[in-house]
Enzyme design. Structure first.
Site, PDB file in Angstrom:
ATOM      1  N   SER A  50      -9.770  15.466 -14.849  1.00 37.50           N
ATOM      2  CA  SER A  50      -8.700  16.183 -15.546  1.00 37.50           C
ATOM      3  C   SER A  50      -7.365  15.553 -15.202  1.00 37.50           C
ATOM      4  O   SER A  50      -7.226  14.861 -14.188  1.00 37.50           O
ATOM      5  CB  SER A  50      -8.696  17.672 -15.177  1.00 37.50           C
ATOM      6  N   CYS A  51      -6.396  15.798 -16.084  1.00 42.52           N
ATOM      7  CA  CYS A  51      -5.015  15.362 -15.863  1.00 42.52           C
ATOM      8  C   CYS A  51      -4.119  16.390 -16.540  1.00 42.52           C
ATOM      9  O   CYS A  51      -4.544  17.530 -16.741  1.00 42.52           O
ATOM     10  CB  CYS A  51      -4.800  13.945 -16.396  1.00 42.52           C
ATOM     11  N   LEU A  52      -2.923  16.013 -16.922  1.00 42.44           N
ATOM     12  CA  LEU A  52      -2.024  16.988 -17.526  1.00 42.44           C
ATOM     13  C   LEU A  52      -2.273  17.147 -19.029  1.00 42.44           C
ATOM     14  O   LEU A  52      -2.374  18.258 -19.525  1.00 42.44           O
ATOM     15  CB  LEU A  52      -0.561  16.590 -17.259  1.00 42.44           C
ATOM     16  N   GLY A  69      -4.655  14.867 -20.941  1.00 44.02           N
ATOM     17  CA  GLY A  69      -5.936  14.356 -21.418  1.00 44.02           C
ATOM     18  C   GLY A  69      -6.032  12.848 -21.518  1.00 44.02           C
ATOM     19  O   GLY A  69      -7.127  12.304 -21.561  1.00 44.02           O
TER      20      GLY A  69
END
Length: 100
Positions: A80-82, A84
């Site tokens: 996951s990240c902020l 995508g």
């Protein structure tokens, strides 16, 4: 396979359900983003710039650095990240290293 190129996105609820099944959750945001926006419970933070090296570490070194058992190439992993973009890059990196 939990994730493939055709359906790489998960909803928040799908992620919560997967985490109950002991899926390793790697957050590839930068450390300052974790400090500013908060850590996702039970995730480990490996910034995208460190990921390729981290996934090729000796398992003992990985455990020392990230305080978590290194995933095997067949273990279920979610990135996951902020927004995508970085998590999609992380998925591509992992797959290029032989992770399924």
């Amino acid at each position: 396979s939990l994730c493939n190129a055709a359906a790489p996105n998960l909803s928040y609820q799908e992620l919560k359900d997967l985490k109950k099944a002991n899926v390793l959750h790697i957050d590839v945001r930068e450390r300052w983003e974790i400090d500013r926006f908060g850590k996702i419970p039970e995730s480990i933070n490996i910034p995208l710039g460190e990921l390729m090296e981290a996934l090729q570490m000796d398992p003992t070194e990985f455990k020392e650095q990230y305080n978590h058992k290194m995933p095997s190439k067949s273990d279920p992993v979610v990135f996951s990240c902020l927004a995508g973009t970085r998590s999609k890059q992380a998925l591509a990196f992992a797959m290029s290293l032989g992770f399924s």
